[in-house]
Design an enzyme around this catalytic site. Structure first.
Site, PDB file in Angstrom:
ATOM      1  N   ARG A 247       7.786  -4.785  -8.194  1.00  0.00           N
ATOM      2  CA  ARG A 247       7.170  -3.658  -8.907  1.00  0.00           C
ATOM      3  C   ARG A 247       8.006  -2.414  -8.626  1.00  0.00           C
ATOM      4  O   ARG A 247       7.929  -1.836  -7.547  1.00  0.00           O
ATOM      5  CB  ARG A 247       5.740  -3.480  -8.383  1.00  0.00           C
TER       6      ARG A 247
ATOM      7  N   TYR B 216       4.718   3.582   1.830  1.00  0.00           N
ATOM      8  CA  TYR B 216       4.733   2.226   2.386  1.00  0.00           C
ATOM      9  C   TYR B 216       5.987   1.416   2.096  1.00  0.00           C
ATOM     10  O   TYR B 216       6.062   0.259   2.445  1.00  0.00           O
ATOM     11  CB  TYR B 216       3.493   1.444   1.937  1.00  0.00           C
TER      12      TYR B 216
ATOM     13  N   HIS C 102       1.947   1.444  -7.745  1.00  0.00           N
ATOM     14  CA  HIS C 102       0.848   0.535  -8.123  1.00  0.00           C
ATOM     15  C   HIS C 102       0.180   1.051  -9.399  1.00  0.00           C
ATOM     16  O   HIS C 102       0.023   0.328 -10.374  1.00  0.00           O
ATOM     17  CB  HIS C 102      -0.172   0.430  -6.988  1.00  0.00           C
TER      18      HIS C 102
END
Lengths: 325, 340
Positions: B243, B256, B247
């Protein structure tokens, strides 16, 4: 016409539906070979085949989710969950998908399906087997919640639920499965989902209940009648959509109401009925609405069950207090 | 890992597609990216609700979509717009849905794609039920469900995989392993090395493919679909991808993950490798690229214009789409909502 109990009437209705419509399939735990924990599907696998009366793995979410997919693809699935206390793993499917697909797709996809769930206590069962959490289903928009308390209604409402274009949570009162018998027509007939059933007409007080508590409510009515009181007994039988007009018509006439249910008091569906009466016919009331319900406790195990279940005496006392006003 | 096209555009093996088919797959990925880019921009402008971008996952979705036949069911996620579009879901309705309008879920009658599932994992079993119905009806239609690595941690994954295997249902499980369940890396979510190997526990085949290789994904999903169609039951295809974006538009991936990792994956971009392959074959030109991008952009712009021109729903529609017929309580409430 045959004299049947509720369990037999339900079995007959499922048999009739399977014969009448190829799209009907049943699925659930132990419903095939074993005929269901309460034997409601007894003999149906033999008559209609294992492809249509399907034994599933122990997976409630899987059962309801798969039934949902079947319904979207044009079948008419009837899922069985063994006890209401075991239905919560499937609650996500019910609330987030089954109840929503019509809205989510503006009618393009729908879930015409039934989830049959035995519910209620009084048979000395293990923990989780005696739940009456109908209110958590009645609170979900997009569902219909139906609760028969007589063999005739059991057959007529189940056939109506299977034909209904929308999902129906069909709650079966365990305690009454084999408690009452009556003549049930063998023909294909439907009982409308929605309207209440006025079981006895009276003019002094309305006793309003559904499911297994109809038994104690009837006994209380008989006892009150012996004291010369004219009692109207209402079997709500469809919690959603609620027949507000039917309830209001009865209470407007009698001026007094006692709502009886086995579920805990707080947030119980009796609150909805009580509020409806207060909103719509307060000035017809001769006395405050009384509620006779289970306590706000965990449903107790076998040895304390009788401490929990609303008794005939509690209903009669509540009615008498109401009549004193 | 099954792979046919390398990041530099060289091929491992003879490709089972014609040059024209290759160009079509590329054009589809270009169009999907135009949609994704436009959606991100519109969300930033406040014209769309939260958006979950699929940048980097175009090959997994376009490849899977290309493997299906008309009439096959698709039950996918909020990140699967490209897959849904390939299966027939029009861009204009996908956009309408993301503007916050239930009518975006009303796909045309000949489209069998469920609107995106927003809760994670609950939709996998829907594909199982859809496939089950088709099997009982004796049709040759199958159902594909797409989900992320995160969804494989849900109990629903187990129930769906088990049901499909037990009843040998014509279901294809497509896991787009994009590296993260929001912030939680795939490697920390599971002790198995791959998602694909979980299939073994259910008694079905599982294969890991290069999810950034559109042809490899198409071949793997076609094989799974063929297996399903011929009555041999379900399969799991793990498309290993990444990805590139956040998100959703509400996420800050800087918290992160390393930017270096993103750069590494950008080098494996699913569009770039096909462009290089076409270049090697003399089938790519800057002019063609520009034409593709212009056409894609025009198509998306007109879909956006269509969606934004749809008037806000009347209050009464809240009530009329709940049941086949509005119930008496709803009619009463609708009266109150519309007349005050």
């Amino acid at each position: 016409m045959a004299e049947l109990n509720i369990a037999q009437a339900l079995n007959g209705a499922l048999d009739t539906a399977l014969s009448a419509d190829d799209r009907v399939v049943l699925l659930g735990e132990d419903i095939g070979r074993a005929g269901g924990v309460f034997r409601i599907t007894d003999g149906l696998r033999e008559r209609h085949g294992a492809q249509r009366v399907i034994d599933t793995p122990v997976a409630e979410s899987g059962i309801v989710g798969a039934a949902f997919g079947m319904a979207v693809a044009g079948l008419r699935p009837v899922a069985e969950i063994q006890f209401l206390g075991f239905s919560y793993p499937a609650y996500d499917q019910v609330v987030n998908h089954v109840a929503r697909i019509r809205n989510r797709t503006n009618h393009r996809f729908t879930a015409p399906m039934v989830v049959r769930i035995p519910f209620g206590g009084g048979i000395g069962a293990a923990e989780h087997h005696s739940e009456s959490t109908e209110a958590v289903y009645a609170h979900v928009p997009g569902l219909k919640v139906v609760v028969p308390s007589t063999p005739r209604d059991a057959r007529g409402l189940l056939l109506a639920a299977i034909e209904d274009p929308d999902p129906v949570i069909f709650l079966e009162p365990i305690r009454l499965y084999r408690a009452v018998k009556e003549d049930v027509p063998e023909i294909y007939y439907k009982t409308d989902i929605g309207p209440i059933r006025v079981e006895r007409t009276g003019t002094d007080i309305s006793l309003i209940s559904w499911g297994a508590m109809m038994k104690e409510t009837r006994q209380a009515a008989t006892s009150l009648e012996q004291s010369g009181i004219s009692v109207e007994v209402i079997d709500v039988r469809t919690l959603t959509p609620l027949d507000r007009d039917g309830i209001v018509a009865s209470v407007s006439k009698t001026g007094r109401a006692v709502v009886v249910h086995e579920a805990p008091l707080t947030g119980g569906f009796g609150a909805e009925i009580s509020a409806t009466i207060a909103e719509r016919c307060l000035y017809s009331l001769q006395a405050p609405v009384a509620r006779v319900t289970g306590w706000d406790t965990i449903f107790p195990l076998k040895r304390s069950e009788h401490h929990y279940l609303p008794s005939v005496d509690r209903i009669v006392s509540a009615a008498e207090r109401t009549l004193e006003e | 890992m099954f792979n046919l096209i390398n990041p530099d555009g060289s091929v491992r093996d003879r490709l089972p597609v014609t040059l024209d088919e290759m160009k079509d797959l590329y054009a589809a990925m270009v169009e999907a990216r135009a949609y994704d880019d436009k959606s991100m921009a519109m969300q930033r402008q406040g014209r769309l609700a939260t958006y979950a971008p699929f940048r980097g996952q175009e090959a997994a979705q376009i490849g899977a979509g290309a493997a299906l036949r008309p009439g096959d069911w698709v039950a996918a996620t909020y990140r699967d717009a490209a897959l849904n579009w390939m299966a027939g879901y029009p861009w204009r309705l996908l956009i309408l849905g993301r503007t916050g309008d239930e009518r975006g879920g009303q796909v045309p009658e000949d489209v069998y794609v469920l609107p995106p599932s927003i809760t994670v994992g609950g939709h996998m079993i829907h594909a199982v039920g859809l496939a089950w119905a088709e099997k009982l009806k004796g049709s040759s239609r199958i159902a594909l469900t797409s989900f992320g690595d995160g969804a494989t941690s849900e109990g629903d994954f187990h129930e769906a995989m088990n049901f499909a295997a037990v009843y040998e249902l014509p279901t294809v499980f497509l896991c787009q392993n994009n590296g993260f369940a929001i912030s939680y890396p795939t490697v920390e979510q599971t002790r198995t090395e791959t998602i694909a190997e979980k299939a073994e526990a259910y008694g079905m085949p599982g294969v890991r493919v290069d999810g950034n290789d559109v042809v490899a994904v198409m071949v793997a999903v076609k094989e799974a679909a063929q297996r399903a169609r011929s009555g041999k039951g379900p399969s799991l295809v793990e498309a290993l991808t990444y990805r590139i974006g956040p998100h959703t538009t509400a996420d800050d991936p800087g918290r992160y993950r390393d930017e270096a990792e993103v750069t590494l994956w950008e080098e494996k971009d699913p569009l770039t490798r096909v462009r290089r392959l076409l270049e090697r074959s003399g089938a790519w030109s800057l002019q063609w690229q520009q034409t593709l991008e212009t056409q894609a952009s025009q198509g998306i712009e007109s879909a956006v214009a269509w969606a934004e021109a749809i008037p806000i729903p009347e209050p009464g529609t809240l009530f009329t789409r709940m049941y086949a017929e509005p119930t008496p309580p709803l009619l009463e409430q609708a009266g109150e909502a519309t007349h005050g």
